[in-house]
Enzyme design. Structure first.
Site, short mmCIF file in Angstrom:
data_model
loop_
_atom_site.label_atom_id
_atom_site.label_comp_id
_atom_site.label_asym_id
_atom_site.label_seq_id
_atom_site.Cartn_x
_atom_site.Cartn_y
_atom_site.Cartn_z
N ASP A 1 -25.98 -7.99 -23.83
CA ASP A 1 -24.99 -6.91 -23.83
C ASP A 1 -25.63 -5.62 -23.28
O ASP A 1 -25.44 -4.54 -23.83
CB ASP A 1 -24.46 -6.67 -25.24
CG ASP A 1 -23.16 -5.87 -25.24
OD1 ASP A 1 -22.49 -5.83 -24.19
OD2 ASP A 1 -22.82 -5.27 -26.28
N LEU B 1 -25.31 10.24 -36.93
CA LEU B 1 -25.80 10.14 -35.55
C LEU B 1 -24.75 9.59 -34.60
O LEU B 1 -24.75 9.91 -33.41
CB LEU B 1 -27.05 9.26 -35.50
CG LEU B 1 -28.25 9.73 -36.32
CD1 LEU B 1 -29.40 8.74 -36.18
CD2 LEU B 1 -28.69 11.12 -35.91
N GLY C 1 -19.36 3.56 -34.23
CA GLY C 1 -19.03 2.47 -33.33
C GLY C 1 -18.05 1.53 -33.98
O GLY C 1 -17.67 1.70 -35.14
#
Length: 846
Positions: A252, A133, A136
């Site tokens: 964040d 998917l 990171g």
């Protein structure tokens, strides 16, 4: 250039309040003003016990600034200045390499080497790997299938590089603990943490969609239209409110950490930096540590100060800025430290300077959300949401932006004209700068006193048709000039066309009334809150309406599942619940609930008329009629109506074939399979679904059984259904019966003509339709009650006035009547049928 001494004019009595964060920001400020700050001067008064940490930070700042100017200072240069601090200098150089590098963002190619040996089809515990998917900085996310529970999930795998990093592992576990305590439709759910072969996985809810960074990157203009952007931030406010209620601060928030699902709802993700109710010893991030993404950091995060929920408000405001413009507020600076400095000292750019066509209220909201001082921002996600909803519904934000502190008035250079480019890089997932602090208690006391000013008050949104007034309320939601109503509806998601059209119909009526001077001198305002057809959200909206927004009554709420909880809440608190868009029996008690009034015919009325048409007019044997219904209160009610009609033909409910699907889902495989397996015994199907599901179901069945007869109740949404068939093939919709609780919207009846005229005048972008006509009629019925109640308006006087309505002829066919024992104005059911051109033709059901 002359070296400057930042301490020469400082009052010695406040030396103790100096912190590393202040020194770093002063250091940057000197660079910004064209100076060349001297490290040795800045280190003069630093206490010996804090010297290593502070020196490391100042070296980092100096190194970054000088590299940004094209210089390439060496480690030995700094060691010559501080010969006794060689280890500290080396650590500073190592830290800058490990965190922000050379001021370039981490790109996709830079994170390919996650050293993961998994392949599609591999098994991890009970999870079968099915896809990749995304990637990171911390690892990779797989699409997987839970072979025990039989559901799709997402697996976030911590890369081998970080698996041995205690801090990274703690972040992974903290994310699981943080989000595991919160269950909300606008937050990606976390199911489990898995350890397998020395690897760690986060098992998460799998959602189809893209993060907003990807959405912006792929959009034609590189940004979202303002209405979509506003709705996205409203969703984020809803999720954020739930997180804050559990004591969690995300820390964040940014476009890349917000998922836009296929049904256009937003979900918050990546709570890896979230701060919960941890002890000082176990918290991953405390005062003195900067953790987050610089482009969206709050000033207090940039200063490594204590954060609170308003820090998330600031970051969400910066995200709103990015969605509207395609770039972050200070994206032109392209230097982490300069960006952080700008968050603390530079005024937030005015989006109207770049995009003057945007509503000015959008800029007002951003300016308040991104106020430098925490006390000047929205004090909660709910308060933020109020203004967003007001703007989306045509009103104005409640607060003024005049008092928002910018700290300094520094010109901001224009932002880059190519917003897409910014989102083509993947921002470093975590920027960490360790900062030691001293004298922190006294400093916090000083800062608290400085921030002790009163915050902006919330007066509530000024909605369509309302006027700003200082007149105190005479009764909840009623002033000398206004009557404030609310509606909780499906404004997004699979049923959004129902909610949007219902609202447009009601507002068309109210706009006409307001233009004529209102009722007893009062104009009607309508606040719309989106519940996405979800009961828990609808109940929150009701509480918001009556406990926070002081609405007088609710009108036109959409759906039976939501009404099950919202009507109960209204009744228990003696609030008027008027004309919901639902034929559910739970809204039609006998004798009726004093606080619940219906305009429309019930699902029992509609299904009885449909079954009669199938059996009498089409001569279909009653035992050959099946039911396809949503698995919830709405579907159950429709099924009960069919069962009641069938009993007249000697058929019991246990003998009926019923298939279905889950609310807000599109999976109908089992339902289709059952119908196909029983096709020898089925000639007609009564449908109680929503429009997207209905269209898909009809197509799949007709592909195999072309002669099957279909009928659907009005809640399906006729126009939306016709459009769905237009997309997949109008031939599939040919012959589909839809019962209606209003006359045809193209009828030449007096009341229908009046509706079309008002719709064209006030909402010309909308085409006439059955749902908006129902909203219009409901509003007319409500307005008649207001007239009869007189100027001394309250809930009980309005209910008594509604009870007195006899023989109200709105020019739509049936005569409207209410009484203490009759809370359903009409039982009339009309018949319509789609043709091959996607148009509705009138069908006589008698």
């Amino acid at each position: 250039m002359t070296k400057s001494d930042p301490h020469s004019n400082r009052d010695p009595s406040v030396d103790i309040t100096i912190t590393a964060r202040e020194l770093c920001l002063r250091f940057v400020e000197e660079f910004e003003s064209g100076g060349e700050p001297d490290l040795e001067s800045f280190m003069v008064d630093v206490p010996a016990e804090y010297r290593p940490e502070v020196l490391a930070e100042l070296v980092n700042v100096d190194l970054l600034q000088r590299r940004a100017q094209g210089q390439n200072p060496s480690k030995s240069e700094y060691i010559k200045k501080f010969p006794l601090d060689g280890p500290t200098i080396s650590a500073a150089f190592d830290a800058i390499s490990d965190t922000v590098g050379d001021q370039t963002y981490v790109t996709e190619s830079a994170i390919e080497s996650t050293e993961i040996d998994l392949a599609i089809g591999d098994q991890v515990g009970k999870y079968e790997i099915r896809s990749v998917l995304g990637r990171g900085g911390m690892g990779i996310v797989f699409g997987a299938f839970d072979t025990v529970i039989l559901r799709e999930v997402a697996l976030k795998l911590l890369s081998r590089k970080h698996a041995g990093d205690e801090s990274a592992l703690n972040r992974l576990l903290q994310e699981a603990q943080a989000v595991g305590a919160v269950h909300h439709p606008n937050i990606i759910g976390i199911y489990d943490v898995l350890e397998e072969n020395d690897s760690y996985y986060l098992v998460m809810e799998k959602v189809s969609g893209e993060n907003l960074g990807e959405v912006l990157n792929s959009s034609e203009q590189g940004r979202l239209d303002w209405k979509t952007a506003t709705q996205v931030i409203i969703d984020c406010c809803n999720g954020l409110a739930a997180a804050h209620q559990q004591g969690l601060i995300h820390r964040d928030l940014k476009p890349m950490n917000i998922m836009l699902t296929d049904d256009s709802s937003a979900k918050l993700l990546d709570f890896g930096l979230a701060k919960g109710n941890q002890s000082d010893e176990t918290a991953l991030t405390k005062i003195g540590t900067v953790l987050g993404t610089p482009d969206f950091m709050s000033p207090e995060q940039c200063k490594a100060a204590e954060v609170n929920p308003t820090s998330d408000i600031y970051s969400l405001g910066a995200t709103y800025f990015a969605l509207l413009t395609g770039h972050p507020p200070f994206g032109s600076l392209q230097n982490h430290l300069k960006i952080m400095f700008a968050h603390c000292h530079r005024p937030t750019p005015n989006i109207l300077d770049e995009l003057p066509e945007l509503p000015p209220a959008c800029n007002d909201i951003i300016q308040r959300a991104m106020a430098k001082e925490s006390a000047d921002r929205y004090q909660s996600a709910q308060e933020f949401r109020v203004d967003l909803e007001a703007v989306l519904n045509g009103g104005q934000p409640s607060g003024s932006t005049q008092s928002f502190s910018a700290t300094q008035s520094i010109e901001v250079p224009p932002t880059p004209a190519s917003p897409k480019k910014w989102f083509k890089v993947v921002t470093a997932a975590c920027l960490v700068i360790s900062i030691a602090t001293w004298g922190i208690t006294l400093l916090q006391d000083i800062e608290k006193n400085q921030e002790g000013r009163p915050t902006n008050s919330v007066t509530g949104p000024q909605e369509a048709g309302s006027e700003e007034t200082a007149t105190p309320p005479l009764f909840r939601g009623v002033t000398e000039n206004t009557i404030h109503l609310g509606t909780s509806t499906a404004y997004n998601g699979p049923s959004q066309e129902l909610g949007r059209n219902m609202v447009v119909g009601m507002k068309s009526c109210f706009e006409r009334i307001n233009d004529a001077g209102g009722i007893h001198g009062r104009k009607i305002s309508l606040t719309v809150l989106d519940d996405r057809y979800q009961p828990e959200k609808a109940l929150q909206n009701m509480q918001d309406f009556f406990e926070d927004r002081d609405v007088f009554a609710v009108i036109g709420n959409v759906g039976a599942p939501t009404a099950r909880v919202t009507s109960k809440y209204a009744s228990e608190n003696s609030y008027l619940f008027f004309a919901p868009f639902s034929g559910a029996s739970l809204l039609r008690e006998d004798p009726p609930d004093r606080y619940v009034f219906n305009y429309r015919a019930s699902y029992v009325d509609e299904t009885a008329a449909m079954v009669k048409h199938f059996v009498v007019n089409l001569r279909i044997p009653p035992e050959n009629i099946a039911v396809f219904a949503q698995n919830d209160a709405y579907g159950d009610d429709g099924f009960k109506g069919v069962a009641k009609a069938m009993r007249e033909h000697g058929i019991q409910s246990d003998d009926l074939i019923r298939v279905g699907y889950e609310r807000n889902q599109l999976d109908i495989d089992e339902a289709v399979s059952t119908i196909l397996s029983e096709q020898a015994h089925i000639q007609a199907i009564v449908m109680v679904p929503t429009y997207k599901v209905a269209a898909d179901f009809v197509k799949r069945i007709k592909t195999e059984i072309p002669e099957m007869v279909f009928g659907a109740v009005s809640f399906v949404g006729s126009q939306a259904l016709a459009e769905a068939f237009y997309e997949i093939g109008p031939q599939f919709g040919d012959g589909v019966l839809v019962t209606q609780v209003v006359p045809h919207y193209l009828s030449n009846a007096t009341g229908v003509r009046r509706y079309r005229q008002d719709l064209k005048k006030y909402y010309p972008e909308y085409e006439p339709g059955f749902v908006s006509l129902e909203g219009y009629i409901a509003a007319e019925c409500f307005a008649e009650g207001l007239r009869d109640a007189g100027p001394n308006l309250n809930t009980e006087s309005l209910i008594d006035a509604l009870h007195s309505i006899r023989d109200l002829d709105l020019g739509i066919g049936p005569i409207i009547q209410f009484s203490p024992s009759r809370h359903q104005a009409s039982h009339k059911v009309w018949g319509t049928q789609l043709n091959a051109q996607g148009e509705f033709e009138i069908v006589d059901l008698e």
